[in-house]
Write a protein that holds these residues in place. Structure first.
Motif, mmCIF file in Angstrom:
data_model
loop_
_atom_site.group_PDB
_atom_site.id
_atom_site.type_symbol
_atom_site.label_atom_id
_atom_site.label_comp_id
_atom_site.label_asym_id
_atom_site.label_seq_id
_atom_site.Cartn_x
_atom_site.Cartn_y
_atom_site.Cartn_z
ATOM 1 N N TRP A 6 -84.325 -40.138 105.394
ATOM 2 C CA TRP A 6 -85.600 -39.660 104.871
ATOM 3 C C TRP A 6 -86.798 -40.179 105.645
ATOM 4 N N ASN A 7 -86.695 -41.351 106.267
ATOM 5 C CA ASN A 7 -87.852 -41.950 106.928
ATOM 6 C C ASN A 7 -87.896 -41.706 108.429
ATOM 7 N N GLN A 8 -87.008 -40.885 108.948
ATOM 8 C CA GLN A 8 -87.029 -40.611 110.378
ATOM 9 C C GLN A 8 -88.095 -39.572 110.697
ATOM 10 N N VAL A 9 -88.681 -39.710 111.860
ATOM 11 C CA VAL A 9 -89.710 -38.771 112.285
ATOM 12 C C VAL A 9 -89.104 -37.719 113.211
ATOM 13 N N LEU A 10 -89.811 -36.630 113.354
ATOM 14 C CA LEU A 10 -89.370 -35.548 114.230
ATOM 15 C C LEU A 10 -89.821 -35.831 115.658
ATOM 16 N N SER A 11 -89.012 -35.437 116.604
ATOM 17 C CA SER A 11 -89.371 -35.571 118.014
ATOM 18 C C SER A 11 -90.055 -34.283 118.480
ATOM 19 N N GLU A 12 -90.620 -34.335 119.676
ATOM 20 C CA GLU A 12 -91.245 -33.135 120.245
ATOM 21 C C GLU A 12 -90.226 -32.005 120.374
ATOM 22 N N SER A 13 -89.028 -32.339 120.803
ATOM 23 C CA SER A 13 -88.014 -31.290 120.951
ATOM 24 C C SER A 13 -87.612 -30.719 119.588
ATOM 25 N N ASP A 14 -87.590 -31.562 118.550
ATOM 26 C CA ASP A 14 -87.312 -31.068 117.199
ATOM 27 C C ASP A 14 -88.363 -30.046 116.779
ATOM 28 N N VAL A 15 -89.617 -30.357 117.067
ATOM 29 C CA VAL A 15 -90.713 -29.458 116.672
ATOM 30 C C VAL A 15 -90.599 -28.127 117.414
ATOM 31 N N GLN A 16 -90.236 -28.157 118.683
ATOM 32 C CA GLN A 16 -90.055 -26.915 119.435
ATOM 33 C C GLN A 16 -88.918 -26.092 118.832
ATOM 34 N N ILE A 17 -87.839 -26.761 118.447
ATOM 35 C CA ILE A 17 -86.720 -26.063 117.815
ATOM 36 C C ILE A 17 -87.156 -25.472 116.482
ATOM 37 N N ILE A 18 -87.897 -26.247 115.704
ATOM 38 C CA ILE A 18 -88.384 -25.778 114.402
ATOM 39 C C ILE A 18 -89.259 -24.547 114.577
ATOM 40 N N ARG A 19 -90.157 -24.580 115.546
ATOM 41 C CA ARG A 19 -91.015 -23.412 115.798
ATOM 42 C C ARG A 19 -90.175 -22.183 116.152
ATOM 43 N N GLY A 20 -89.146 -22.391 116.936
ATOM 44 C CA GLY A 20 -88.264 -21.285 117.294
ATOM 45 C C GLY A 20 -87.538 -20.731 116.078
ATOM 46 N N LEU A 21 -87.060 -21.615 115.205
ATOM 47 C CA LEU A 21 -86.373 -21.180 113.991
ATOM 48 C C LEU A 21 -87.325 -20.419 113.064
ATOM 49 N N LEU A 22 -88.552 -20.905 112.957
ATOM 50 C CA LEU A 22 -89.549 -20.197 112.144
ATOM 51 C C LEU A 22 -89.800 -18.803 112.707
ATOM 52 N N GLY A 23 -89.869 -18.719 114.030
ATOM 53 C CA GLY A 23 -90.088 -17.436 114.687
ATOM 54 C C GLY A 23 -88.951 -16.450 114.481
ATOM 55 N N ARG A 24 -87.771 -16.980 114.208
ATOM 56 C CA ARG A 24 -86.603 -16.131 113.946
ATOM 57 C C ARG A 24 -86.465 -15.773 112.474
ATOM 58 N N GLY A 25 -87.391 -16.259 111.659
ATOM 59 C CA GLY A 25 -87.375 -15.899 110.249
ATOM 60 C C GLY A 25 -86.542 -16.807 109.351
ATOM 61 N N ILE A 26 -86.110 -17.963 109.879
ATOM 62 C CA ILE A 26 -85.376 -18.913 109.046
ATOM 63 C C ILE A 26 -86.357 -19.533 108.056
ATOM 64 N N SER A 27 -85.932 -19.686 106.815
ATOM 65 C CA SER A 27 -86.844 -20.193 105.784
ATOM 66 C C SER A 27 -87.202 -21.649 106.038
#
Length: 66
Positions: A6-27
């Protein structure tokens, strides 16, 4: 996606992956569960409230054209 504590932070690469997933319509909820963060964290990334200084790179774009 990997599980995190729960206390781990996201890395830059995680954020790029998240943006890609959002762009694909993943909730946001699914993404949050996959990365072990709150849905609010994903919402903040999507709205640019956090990580706004990290440039968006289209998923699959070759490194040489960035």
């Amino acid at each position: 996606m990997r599980r995190r504590q729960w206390n781990q932070v996201l890395s830059e690469s995680d954020v790029q992956i998240i943006r890609g997933l959002l762009g694909r319509g993943i909730s946001q909820r699914e993404i949050a569960l996959g990365f072990g963060v709150a849905q609010q964290n994903i919402s903040d990334i999507k709205r640019g409230k956090t990580w706004s200084k990290l440039p968006s790179v289209p998923v699959g774009e070759p490194e040489s054209t960035r």
